[in-house]
Design a protein around this motif. Structure first.
Motif, PDB file in Angstrom:
ATOM      1  N   THR A 161     -17.279  10.215 -17.572  1.00 50.95           N
ATOM      2  CA  THR A 161     -17.993   9.866 -18.805  1.00 50.95           C
ATOM      3  C   THR A 161     -19.452   9.571 -18.500  1.00 50.95           C
ATOM      4  O   THR A 161     -20.360   9.973 -19.238  1.00 50.95           O
ATOM      5  CB  THR A 161     -17.342   8.636 -19.463  1.00 50.95           C
ATOM      6  OG1 THR A 161     -15.931   8.830 -19.468  1.00 50.95           O
ATOM      7  CG2 THR A 161     -17.826   8.459 -20.869  1.00 50.95           C
TER       8      THR A 161
ATOM      9  N   LEU B 276     -11.457  -0.563  -2.919  1.00 50.49           N
ATOM     10  CA  LEU B 276     -10.443  -1.378  -3.592  1.00 50.49           C
ATOM     11  C   LEU B 276      -9.050  -1.175  -3.010  1.00 50.49           C
ATOM     12  O   LEU B 276      -8.087  -1.711  -3.530  1.00 50.49           O
ATOM     13  CB  LEU B 276     -10.398  -1.025  -5.088  1.00 50.49           C
ATOM     14  CG  LEU B 276     -11.600  -1.376  -5.956  1.00 50.49           C
ATOM     15  CD1 LEU B 276     -11.415  -0.790  -7.348  1.00 50.49           C
ATOM     16  CD2 LEU B 276     -11.763  -2.881  -6.040  1.00 50.49           C
TER      17      LEU B 276
ATOM     18  N   VAL C   3      -5.104   3.344 -12.166  1.00 42.76           N
ATOM     19  CA  VAL C   3      -6.381   2.825 -11.688  1.00 42.76           C
ATOM     20  C   VAL C   3      -7.282   3.982 -11.265  1.00 42.76           C
ATOM     21  O   VAL C   3      -8.460   4.050 -11.629  1.00 42.76           O
ATOM     22  CB  VAL C   3      -6.158   1.839 -10.516  1.00 42.76           C
ATOM     23  CG1 VAL C   3      -7.487   1.453  -9.895  1.00 42.76           C
ATOM     24  CG2 VAL C   3      -5.420   0.608 -11.004  1.00 42.76           C
TER      25      VAL C   3
ATOM     26  N   SER D  14     -14.072   7.095 -15.921  1.00 46.05           N
ATOM     27  CA  SER D  14     -15.336   6.396 -16.172  1.00 46.05           C
ATOM     28  C   SER D  14     -16.497   7.148 -15.544  1.00 46.05           C
ATOM     29  O   SER D  14     -17.550   7.314 -16.161  1.00 46.05           O
ATOM     30  CB  SER D  14     -15.289   4.983 -15.596  1.00 46.05           C
ATOM     31  OG  SER D  14     -14.202   4.305 -16.140  1.00 46.05           O
TER      32      SER D  14
ATOM     33  N   ASN E 265      -7.124  -2.133  -0.752  1.00 49.24           N
ATOM     34  CA  ASN E 265      -6.187  -3.220  -0.445  1.00 49.24           C
ATOM     35  C   ASN E 265      -5.917  -4.120  -1.639  1.00 49.24           C
ATOM     36  O   ASN E 265      -5.113  -5.038  -1.568  1.00 49.24           O
ATOM     37  CB  ASN E 265      -6.723  -4.055   0.721  1.00 49.24           C
ATOM     38  CG  ASN E 265      -6.788  -3.208   1.980  1.00 49.24           C
ATOM     39  OD1 ASN E 265      -5.931  -2.359   2.214  1.00 49.24           O
ATOM     40  ND2 ASN E 265      -7.832  -3.416   2.772  1.00 49.24           N
ATOM     41  N   LYS E 266      -6.634  -3.851  -2.722  1.00 46.98           N
ATOM     42  CA  LYS E 266      -6.465  -4.701  -3.904  1.00 46.98           C
ATOM     43  C   LYS E 266      -5.640  -3.998  -4.996  1.00 46.98           C
ATOM     44  O   LYS E 266      -5.057  -4.649  -5.846  1.00 46.98           O
ATOM     45  CB  LYS E 266      -7.836  -5.030  -4.512  1.00 46.98           C
ATOM     46  CG  LYS E 266      -8.755  -5.798  -3.580  1.00 46.98           C
ATOM     47  CD  LYS E 266      -8.510  -7.283  -3.716  1.00 46.98           C
ATOM     48  CE  LYS E 266      -9.406  -8.084  -2.792  1.00 46.98           C
ATOM     49  NZ  LYS E 266      -9.075  -7.835  -1.357  1.00 46.98           N
ATOM     50  N   ILE E 267      -5.640  -2.671  -4.955  1.00 38.86           N
ATOM     51  CA  ILE E 267      -4.987  -1.943  -6.041  1.00 38.86           C
ATOM     52  C   ILE E 267      -3.470  -2.113  -5.967  1.00 38.86           C
ATOM     53  O   ILE E 267      -2.856  -1.813  -4.951  1.00 38.86           O
ATOM     54  CB  ILE E 267      -5.331  -0.444  -5.974  1.00 38.86           C
ATOM     55  CG1 ILE E 267      -6.835  -0.246  -6.153  1.00 38.86           C
ATOM     56  CG2 ILE E 267      -4.584   0.349  -7.037  1.00 38.86           C
ATOM     57  CD1 ILE E 267      -7.296   1.175  -5.945  1.00 38.86           C
ATOM     58  N   PRO E 268      -2.860  -2.606  -7.042  1.00 39.80           N
ATOM     59  CA  PRO E 268      -1.405  -2.735  -7.053  1.00 39.80           C
ATOM     60  C   PRO E 268      -0.773  -1.338  -6.995  1.00 39.80           C
ATOM     61  O   PRO E 268      -1.148  -0.460  -7.765  1.00 39.80           O
ATOM     62  CB  PRO E 268      -1.100  -3.394  -8.400  1.00 39.80           C
ATOM     63  CG  PRO E 268      -2.405  -3.852  -8.936  1.00 39.80           C
ATOM     64  CD  PRO E 268      -3.467  -3.033  -8.300  1.00 39.80           C
ATOM     65  N   THR E 269       0.184  -1.165  -6.092  1.00 38.82           N
ATOM     66  CA  THR E 269       0.754   0.158  -5.873  1.00 38.82           C
ATOM     67  C   THR E 269       1.335   0.758  -7.145  1.00 38.82           C
ATOM     68  O   THR E 269       1.215   1.942  -7.390  1.00 38.82           O
ATOM     69  CB  THR E 269       1.883   0.067  -4.824  1.00 38.82           C
ATOM     70  OG1 THR E 269       1.433  -0.795  -3.816  1.00 38.82           O
ATOM     71  CG2 THR E 269       2.207   1.429  -4.258  1.00 38.82           C
ATOM     72  N   ARG E 270       1.961  -0.118  -7.946  1.00 44.18           N
ATOM     73  CA  ARG E 270       2.684   0.419  -9.096  1.00 44.18           C
ATOM     74  C   ARG E 270       1.771   1.030 -10.154  1.00 44.18           C
ATOM     75  O   ARG E 270       2.196   1.871 -10.926  1.00 44.18           O
ATOM     76  CB  ARG E 270       3.548  -0.683  -9.731  1.00 44.18           C
ATOM     77  CG  ARG E 270       4.934  -0.694  -9.127  1.00 44.18           C
ATOM     78  CD  ARG E 270       5.792  -1.691  -9.842  1.00 44.18           C
ATOM     79  NE  ARG E 270       5.418  -3.054  -9.432  1.00 44.18           N
ATOM     80  CZ  ARG E 270       5.814  -4.150 -10.078  1.00 44.18           C
ATOM     81  NH1 ARG E 270       6.549  -4.038 -11.149  1.00 44.18           N
ATOM     82  NH2 ARG E 270       5.472  -5.330  -9.647  1.00 44.18           N
ATOM     83  N   VAL E 271       0.529   0.563 -10.217  1.00 43.27           N
ATOM     84  CA  VAL E 271      -0.366   1.128 -11.236  1.00 43.27           C
ATOM     85  C   VAL E 271      -1.505   1.924 -10.604  1.00 43.27           C
ATOM     86  O   VAL E 271      -2.525   2.168 -11.217  1.00 43.27           O
ATOM     87  CB  VAL E 271      -0.966   0.034 -12.152  1.00 43.27           C
ATOM     88  CG1 VAL E 271       0.116  -0.597 -12.999  1.00 43.27           C
ATOM     89  CG2 VAL E 271      -1.711  -0.999 -11.339  1.00 43.27           C
TER      90      VAL E 271
ATOM     91  N   ALA F  74      -8.563   5.731 -14.292  1.00 43.74           N
ATOM     92  CA  ALA F  74      -9.591   4.963 -15.001  1.00 43.74           C
ATOM     93  C   ALA F  74     -10.931   5.096 -14.301  1.00 43.74           C
ATOM     94  O   ALA F  74     -11.968   5.306 -14.941  1.00 43.74           O
ATOM     95  CB  ALA F  74      -9.173   3.496 -15.091  1.00 43.74           C
ATOM     96  N   VAL F  75     -10.918   5.018 -12.979  1.00 43.13           N
ATOM     97  CA  VAL F  75     -12.168   5.127 -12.220  1.00 43.13           C
ATOM     98  C   VAL F  75     -12.763   6.524 -12.396  1.00 43.13           C
ATOM     99  O   VAL F  75     -13.946   6.677 -12.714  1.00 43.13           O
ATOM    100  CB  VAL F  75     -11.919   4.825 -10.726  1.00 43.13           C
ATOM    101  CG1 VAL F  75     -13.137   5.181  -9.896  1.00 43.13           C
ATOM    102  CG2 VAL F  75     -11.565   3.357 -10.545  1.00 43.13           C
TER     103      VAL F  75
ATOM    104  N   MET G 242       0.835  -1.204   0.000  1.00 42.98           N
ATOM    105  CA  MET G 242       0.000   0.000   0.000  1.00 42.98           C
ATOM    106  C   MET G 242       0.863   1.244   0.000  1.00 42.98           C
ATOM    107  O   MET G 242       1.980   1.250   0.455  1.00 42.98           O
ATOM    108  CB  MET G 242      -0.896   0.021   1.245  1.00 42.98           C
ATOM    109  CG  MET G 242      -2.148  -0.814   1.128  1.00 42.98           C
ATOM    110  SD  MET G 242      -3.064  -0.503  -0.368  1.00 42.98           S
ATOM    111  CE  MET G 242      -3.186   1.259  -0.288  1.00 42.98           C
TER     112      MET G 242
END
Lengths: 255, 227
Positions: free
Chosen positions: B100, B78, B90, B97, B80-86, B93-94, B1
């Motif tokens: 839009t 999310l 992420v 979206s 705890n799920k989001i990979p730190t590097r990206v 993108a959220v 994290m």
């Protein structure tokens, strides 16, 4: 732990799929409503050329549709001014013609919609003819609807829209105050030549005595030039149709 | 994290009031003391661009509130799920979206607003306030707190742009929500009297001036000084 490349890739793929589905789903659900809104907006713009803006903004969507239905008739003509009913075997209606798409074709190949503002229920008793116009401003496309009185020379009204002109400068073409300037101007010179109406450079001068000039937009010369070019171009494209109509008018007046 | 960028809230008891003192602060802090526009000076671009009239500004404010609350919620869920590097991608993108989504809804139900705002609604994506809160708060805190935090920041943004719009529309166009206020006031004083509007207020320069004055008034009251 969860930082392996595989994890990142899987996470990204899932995220993309979920968001993609969400967006395409919404788009699919909303599309019919959006289409209706778009059509209504076009009708508003067409009517805007002959009906004062305040009156339109007071009307509800249904009232606009009804008003449009009862007062506007439409035709499609080609560059020679002949009525076109079908192209490539497909029936054409003026409302469905995408002026922007046609703009990309050569003028001779385009279809030109004409909207006729008439007395309620009587398509023969025309009050004004509305012609869509299309061109480019400074940053992006501009378009509008030009209404001519039945003499096919005096401007009844005009509306402009734009995709990306500078707010406060070029974008002012959408303001009623600017559009008002075109009212009662004439597109034909006394010798009967098509001269259009030209927006001048600079702003604040009084052109009320001059039938072919309107006051300019200070700080938006290129937009104004775009407007001038657009009007001139499309008036030329519609000229054959206008000539035909003009020949027809005296007869109608005699009846 | 990404603990190095996230503010950690103090250890909490399991049963905290839905609107405890700490949580209220999450909402009230960004209104004045930590306002995203006047103190952090973020999101200026849209504050200048959309504020010529009240109505589009209100729509913009509501859109930003929706986007911030929903994106903070999503990212926090999310976290705890989001990979730190990206994580930035992420977040982007959220947010993109959601924006839009807002744009599509506007196009369907408020076409006039859509025409007027579409570019600026799209630019919510790049509004630093949104990404800033995701990065600084939502990535390290629980969903409910994050929602409150996003809501607070969005409200702080909203009231400022609405205030700016109030002065710009009143002064620049002589109206409020499209109702001609100046004309009605002028008519009270007889035929010859006409309140003048100021063209400067319609241009972005007017927004700079109003915003500057707002920041001045606010800082002289709170005594905030930049370090």
């Amino acid at each position: 732990m969860q930082q392996s490349n595989a994890y990142i890739i899987i996470f990204s793929v899932i995220l993309t799929v979920v968001l993609g589905l969400l967006l395409s789903g919404t788009s699919e659900v909303l599309k019919p409503i959006q289409k209706k809104a778009e059509e209504l907006d076009t009708k508003k713009q067409i009517l805007g050329a002959v009906v004062p803006a305040e009156q339109i903004s007071r009307m509800k969507a249904e009232e606009i549709n009804q008003f449009y239905e009862s007062r506007i008739a439409s035709k499609v003509v080609n560059i020679a001014g002949e009525e076109v009913e079908e192209q490539d075997g497909v029936q054409v209606t003026a409302e469905n013609i995408d002026v922007a798409k046609n703009y990309k074709k050569a003028p001779e190949d385009r279809l030109y919609p004409v909207f006729i503002f008439h007395e309620e229920g009587n398509e023969e008793a025309a009050n004004a003819y509305i012609f869509p116009v299309y061109g480019s401003g400074l940053w992006d496309n501009i378009w509008g609807y030009l209404a001519l009185q039945t003499d096919m020379a005096t401007i009844e009204g005009i509306t402009f829209s734009h995709a990306g002109e500078t707010p406060g400068l070029g974008a002012r073409i959408t303001s009623p105050e600017v559009q008002q300037r075109y009212k009662e101007k004439s597109i034909y010179s006394e010798s009967g030549e098509l001269v259009s109406v030209v927006m001048q450079k600079g702003e604040g001068k009084d052109y009320s005595g001059e039938p072919h000039k309107v006051d300019g937009l200070s700080g938006a010369t290129i937009t104004a030039e775009g407007v001038n070019k657009m009007l001139k171009n499309y008036l030329e494209h519609y000229q054959s149709y206008m000539e035909r109509k003009k020949e027809g008018t005296p007869k109608m007046a005699l009846n | 994290m990404s603990t190095e960028t996230a503010e950690k809230s103090p250890a909490l008891k399991d049963s905290e009031d839905l609107l405890s003192k700490r949580r209220k602060k999450l909402i009230t802090d960004p209104l004045v003391d930590d306002n995203p526009i006047t103190i952090q000076v973020l999101g200026i671009c849209s504050a200048l661009a959309v504020t010529t009239q009240m109505q589009p500004t209100l729509v913009m404010a509501l859109s930003v509130i929706f986007v911030m609350v929903m994106s903070n919620l999503t990212i926090s869920l999310l976290r705890n799920k989001i990979p730190t590097r990206v994580r930035i991608i992420v977040q982007l993108a959220v947010v993109a979206s959601l924006v839009t989504l807002v744009n599509e809804v506007l196009k369907a139900f408020a076409y006039d607003m859509y025409k007027e705002l579409s570019v600026f609604v799209g630019l919510i994506i790049t509004n630093c306030i949104v990404m800033g809160r995701l990065e600084a708060y939502a990535l390290g805190n629980k969903p409910y707190d994050s929602v409150l935090d996003g809501f607070g920041s969005a409200l702080g943004y909203s009231w400022i742009i609405l205030t700016v719009a109030f002065f710009r529309e009143l002064w620049g166009s002589g109206s409020l929500f499209g109702i001609p206020v100046f004309d009605s006031i002028s008519s009270l004083f007889g035929e010859d009297f006409q309140l003048a509007t100021n063209g400067l207020m319609v241009s972005p320069v007017g927004a700079f001036i109003i915003l500057g004055l707002l920041i001045w008034v606010q800082r002289s009251k709170t005594g905030y000084v930049e370090h």
